[in-house]
Motif scaffolding. Structure first.
Motif, PDB file in Angstrom:
ATOM      1  N   GLN A  25       0.851  -1.173   0.000  1.00  0.00           N
ATOM      2  CA  GLN A  25       0.000   0.000   0.000  1.00  0.00           C
ATOM      3  C   GLN A  25       0.898   1.237   0.000  1.00  0.00           C
ATOM      4  OE1 GLN A  25      -2.364  -0.447   3.516  1.00  0.00           O
ATOM      5  NE2 GLN A  25      -3.301  -2.360   2.837  1.00  0.00           N
ATOM      6  N   ASP A 301       4.194  -1.172   4.128  1.00  0.00           N
ATOM      7  CA  ASP A 301       4.603  -2.566   3.975  1.00  0.00           C
ATOM      8  C   ASP A 301       4.963  -3.167   5.330  1.00  0.00           C
ATOM      9  OD1 ASP A 301       4.355  -2.231   1.231  1.00  0.00           O
ATOM     10  OD2 ASP A 301       6.480  -1.775   0.953  1.00  0.00           O
ATOM     11  N   ASN A 304       1.917  -3.903   7.351  1.00  0.00           N
ATOM     12  CA  ASN A 304       1.293  -5.117   6.851  1.00  0.00           C
ATOM     13  C   ASN A 304       2.066  -6.359   7.318  1.00  0.00           C
ATOM     14  OD1 ASN A 304      -0.826  -3.903   5.499  1.00  0.00           O
ATOM     15  ND2 ASN A 304       0.318  -3.697   3.582  1.00  0.00           N
ATOM     16  N   LYS A 307       0.997  -7.088  10.786  1.00  0.00           N
ATOM     17  CA  LYS A 307      -0.337  -7.686  10.800  1.00  0.00           C
ATOM     18  C   LYS A 307      -0.265  -9.170  10.447  1.00  0.00           C
ATOM     19  CE  LYS A 307      -3.205  -5.304   8.264  1.00  0.00           C
ATOM     20  NZ  LYS A 307      -3.648  -4.394   7.188  1.00  0.00           N
ATOM     21  N   THR A 308       0.524  -9.500   9.445  1.00  0.00           N
ATOM     22  CA  THR A 308       0.654 -10.901   9.044  1.00  0.00           C
ATOM     23  C   THR A 308       1.297 -11.730  10.143  1.00  0.00           C
ATOM     24  OG1 THR A 308       0.865 -10.210   6.748  1.00  0.00           O
ATOM     25  CG2 THR A 308       1.554 -12.444   7.268  1.00  0.00           C
ATOM     26  N   ASP A 443      -7.988  -5.056  11.125  1.00  0.00           N
ATOM     27  CA  ASP A 443      -6.731  -5.198  10.376  1.00  0.00           C
ATOM     28  C   ASP A 443      -6.351  -6.670  10.247  1.00  0.00           C
ATOM     29  OD1 ASP A 443      -6.240  -2.460   9.966  1.00  0.00           O
ATOM     30  OD2 ASP A 443      -5.357  -2.264  11.964  1.00  0.00           O
ATOM     31  N   VAL A 447      -6.242  -9.705   6.869  1.00  0.00           N
ATOM     32  CA  VAL A 447      -5.212 -10.649   6.429  1.00  0.00           C
ATOM     33  C   VAL A 447      -5.859 -11.954   5.999  1.00  0.00           C
ATOM     34  CG1 VAL A 447      -3.133 -11.911   7.103  1.00  0.00           C
ATOM     35  CG2 VAL A 447      -3.526  -9.610   7.991  1.00  0.00           C
TER      36      VAL A 447
END
Length: 937
Positions: A25, A301, A304, A307-308, A443, A447
């Motif tokens: 993003q 990035d 993210n 989050k992963t 969020d 995922v």
């Protein structure tokens, strides 16, 4: 030297400090760590330099090439990997194997330290260099310069290396490789990656003209595809100056070929494949959902990636809770988000089912995935993993000054190869602290929504050949997924756990005496219950304490009738939680803590081992107290473990590796009942109540226990905690002694041949063994002999004969229960070469017995030994094992012996004498694994 294929590298997470990225993003670019010096020469050659003194007087040199098997032409399949080998076979300034010979004399071990790997997209050479001698830094740069563009590629050397690489390829033969060959075209969507496996093809490897590898080298080994990474105890300015001087004249080809960026294109289709094999022992269903990947460049990035990581942790915890289900239809389940090859990422899910239970196993486990996809996670789950994440970052900050140089190398390698950011730990720490609180349940749910989709989905059903007629087809399995997609699934119920580990703090005991071992800076305490505590404070890690205990007893005290239960007591009771708490509850209670304590019961002793951060020492001591006083039994976990073991036993011997391993174990133990393979009858004899009784029996009396603590602590400050918890351990003063059971290794010369399996390969293990008079001096002589023999075998079996890839010689000597030695020589080869190679081993041994070691061989061994000892002694683990080992063997605790004084005892004649003594062939067992013979028609 080795290559990394997709199974090893492609399925790993896209790593930057342990985090994976998805769906790029908008965001600000992450900065480059100011501690790294980077630059690019006019010819395109890139460099990264960083000073880091962990370990001291060492530096890591890595030559990274954006060159892998993906770039090979049709007549070059396997030559990227072949080229990696050839760089060790002669360069402009290091002829033949002079490079390896030189480095070994400097203490760099071939294979263990000096190495390289080739994958689809890169070839990387690694070289650790001692920096206490400034000349070695320059020599390291010379080596890197030669590897970059000075390979000789002599035709005779190329021909000799063909056999070595074919033997490396042969080592992969077996059920795993057969399955991989069937899955790769599907996984890689029949892209170029599917036909560019780094090991290559037999046809090309055997017959390619030397001009083909020259062409590959000329096309791709060029400065605008290369980077040099130097991290370690070095002068950055001096190294940069030397790099700019030495590497500036590297040339790019006049008409260079473009370096394409190959990708695996997504088709939008789903794929299914059933694979059966007679050597498989269980049925597994695996699903992979492939997605476009992203690079870790911007702050978005990184968010993210966080989050992963949180998603994977929570999913892992949910899967862990499935272990509480009674009599599950599956043997194992895995799921998570990770990286893949060819610019892709993936969600993976796999189950290993009990026989006849595949649909039930799928339904029970996939509903968890559907639950996560539909509902996401709970706030309590997110709070727990956030705390764990923050705690891990805090722990890393504490250890920042102890970060090993190798960690920085891998980060800069990804920066060069993939453009992944390397902002440095301080930036990451601040970003995580600022960003983590703002990550929401929405969020995390995003995922799952992003990755768990129904297109670009590959499903593999992998099963024993005998199950072929019972397996569902693709339509049936698709129907299972469709049914689950609309099934009613209850929301997840998150069980809570109290935050109090011990409801009642014990009164404890007192230190009744103390002393010191001045030579080792050890403080010794004796507690009122008889326990002895040995404390060694170190600064090898900033925030780490390691510990273990031992006391006489063990499972040798129990009869053969009780042995199956006794041998499994730790697995049964130790894995069932503590006190009132199940393993899942215990894990939740300890979330945010860094403390782990396990129990063990050996043959003649029992105790605990573990580690913690300094601030979590009290928690660790509470866990120790509970390991002794509050064991827990869990009937569900017990029955599930026995069921899994029974399934493993039923098909165990369909795997030829198990047949060979069990044969070796049985023969070397004299067919002892206690070391023979597990049977269904043994498993049926195991009793949960008896296991608990044995556990309680072994830990009922701590009065003879010795506890050893090593790490960054103040001995005086932690004494009250030791008194409170260790001083409260039960003391019955039973004066136990361990029971010695003597082994009976067969004497004389034996040959055992196992014919099992389909692969066209042989495995050879030669075991030279016998009685000895144990001493530290003799043990060192045995180590020297074994190392010199290893040098000889590499030359004779690999370099000259070209019939072996990795011959190994390993020696050991033990003091208890019997004074014995063993030297194991092992290698893989073509079945038709076994006798020839065993003969070459005998020749090498005979030569050592008649001539001893050469001066060059002695230099190599001594340099390598010095380096190993120098690095080993600077770790908490070494001192923990050294102190506990000498105490348990009832040997004096004294300063480490002078290395140079010990090495003076190693001479050419001493190795000759050791070869005569330990390799005389009086007691040698030859084990050979061969493929089974084809049935006559």
């Amino acid at each position: 030297m080795h290559y990394r294929h997709w199974a090893a590298a492609g399925l790993m997470l896209l790593l930057v400090n342990g985090k994976a990225a998805f769906a790029q993003q908008q965001g600000q670019p992450m900065p480059l760590d100011t501690a790294v010096r980077t630059g690019k020469l006019p010819n395109g050659f890139t460099y990264y330099i960083r000073r880091n003194a962990e370990p001291e007087k060492r530096a890591f040199f890595y030559l990274v090439n954006k060159v892998g098997s993906i770039l090979e032409d049709e007549d070059q399949l396997g030559l990227a990997h072949f080229m990696e080998h050839m760089n060790f076979n002669g360069t402009t300034h290091f002829k033949k194997n002079d490079l390896i010979d030189y480095l070994q004399k400097a203490g760099v071990r071939f294979g263990a330290d000096l190495n390289a790997y080739t994958s689809f997209d890169e070839t990387v050479y690694q070289l650790p260099i001692p920096t206490d001698n400034p000349a070695m830094v320059g020599k390291g740069l010379n080596i890197m310069r030669d590897w970059a563009q000075e390979a000789i590629l002599d035709a005779d050397d190329v021909d000799k290396e063909r056999g070595v690489i074919l033997e490396e390829k042969r080592l992969q033969e077996g059920v795993g490789n057969r399955i991989q060959q069937q899955t790769i075209p599907v996984l890689f969507n029949n892209s170029r990656y599917a036909v560019r496996q780094p090991i290559g093809t037999d046809t090309v490897l055997k017959h390619f003209p030397v001009a083909a590898i020259h062409r590959f080298y000329k096309d791709w080994y060029r400065p605008n595809l290369q980077a040099l990474i130097v991290v370690g105890d070095i002068n950055v300015d001096a190294v940069e100056k030397q790099i700019r001087k030495q590497f500036a004249d590297l040339k790019n080809p006049a008409n260079e070929r473009p370096r394409p960026e190959y990708k695996i294109e997504l088709t939008g289709k789903n794929q299914f494949r059933t694979i059966t094999d007679p050597e498989l022992t269980a049925t597994e269903l695996e699903l992979l959902v492939k997605h476009p990947g992203s690079k870790l460049i911007t702050t978005a990035d990184y968010r993210n990636a966080m989050k992963t990581s949180l998603f994977n942790q929570m999913l892992s915890h949910r899967i862990g809770e499935l272990s509480q289900q009674e009599n599950p239809p599956y043997l194992g389940v895995k799921a998570g988000v990770g990286g893949f090859s060819g610019g892709l990422e993936q969600f993976t899910f796999s189950i290993t089912a009990k026989p006849g239970k595949l649909q039930e196993a799928f339904t029970d486990t996939w509903q968890l995935i559907e639950q996560v996809k539909r509902d996401g996670f709970t706030q309590a789950e997110l709070d727990r993993v956030k705390l764990a994440y923050a705690t891990s970052m805090d722990a890393a900050k504490q250890e920042k000054s102890k970060t090993p140089s190798s960690s920085y190398v891998s980060e800069y390698q990804r920066l060069f190869l993939d453009g992944a950011a390397a902002p440095g730990f301080d930036w990451e720490y601040d970003f995580v602290k600022a960003t983590l609180p703002g990550i929401t349940l929405a969020d995390i749910k995003e995922v799952g929504t992003h990755f768990i989709t129904t297109t670009n989905r590959d499903i593999f059903l992998v099963a024993p050949e005998k199950e072929q007629g019972n397996l569902p087809d693709s339509a049936t399995i698709e129907g299972w997924f469709n049914k689950m997609a609309v099934a009613a699934i209850k929301p997840y119920n998150d069980s809570t756990a109290t935050s109090v580990l011990l409801k009642t703090i014990p009164a404890g005991g007192k230190v009744v005496s103390q002393s010191a071992v001045a030579a080792l800076d050890i403080k010794q305490l004796t507690l009122s219950n008889g326990i002895k505590v040995w404390l060694k404070s170190t600064n090898y890690a900033n925030d780490q304490i390691q510990f273990m205990s031992f006391a006489p007893g063990g499972i040798n005290k129990y009869s053969n009738e009780e042995f199956p239960t006794a041998a499994n007591t730790i697995g049964i009771i130790g894995g069932s939680g503590l006190g009132e708490y199940s393993p899942v509850q215990l894990s939740k209670m300890l979330n945010g803590k860094s403390a782990a304590v396990g129990a063990y019961i050996g043959g003649r002793s029992q105790g605990i081992n573990g580690g913690c951060r300094t601030e979590d020492l009290e928690t660790a001591l509470q866990l120790i107290y509970m390991r002794y006083t509050a064991p827990r039994k869990d009937p569900v976990l017990f029955s599930n473990a026995i069921a899994r073991s029974k399934e493993a036993v039923r098909n165990r011997y369909d795997d030829p590796n198990n047949v060979f391993r069990d044969t070796v174990s049985a023969v070397l133990s004299g067919y002892s009942y206690r070391t023979s393979p597990v049977t269904l009858e043994r498993l049926d004899s195991i009793s949960l109540d008896k296991a608990l009784a044995i556990y309680k029996d072994r830990f009922a009396d701590a009065s003879q226990a010795n506890f050893v603590f090593v790490g960054n602590f103040n001995a005086d400050s932690i004494q009250p905690l030791l008194e409170r918890y260790l001083g409260a351990l039960p003391a019955l003063n039973l004066k136990e002694k361990g029971v010695i059971l003597h082994g009976e290794v067969p004497k004389g010369k034996l040959v055992k041949v196992v014919e099992k399996g389909k692969g066209n390969k042989a495995t050879v293990l030669l075991v030279y063994n016998g009685e000895c008079a144990y001493s530290a001096e003799e043990n060192l002589q045995l180590q020297a002999l074994t190392e010199v023999l290893q040098y000889r075998l590499l030359t004779s079996l690999r370099e000259k004969a070209g019939e072996v890839y990795t011959p190994s010689a390993q020696g050991s000597m033990m003091k208890e229960p019997d004074q014995r030695f063993a030297i194991n020589v092992s290698f893989g080869c073509a079945p038709e070469h076994v006798d020839h190679l065993v003969g070459l081993v005998a020749q090498d041994i005979a030569d050592l017995q008649s001539k001893g070691a050469t001066s060059d061989e002695l230099k190599k061994f001594k340099a390598g030994y010095r380096t190993q000892i120098e690095l080993q002694v600077k770790s908490n683990e070494f001192w923990l094992q050294y102190i506990a080992g000498r105490l348990e063997r009832e040997e004096e605790l004294k300063a480490l012996p002078d290395v140079e004084k010990r090495l003076k005892q190693i001479t050419g004649n001493s190795v000759k004498s050791a070869a005569t003594k330990y390799l005389n062939g009086e007691n040698v067992i030859q084990f050979v694994a061969l493929p089974e013979k084809a049935e006559a028609k």
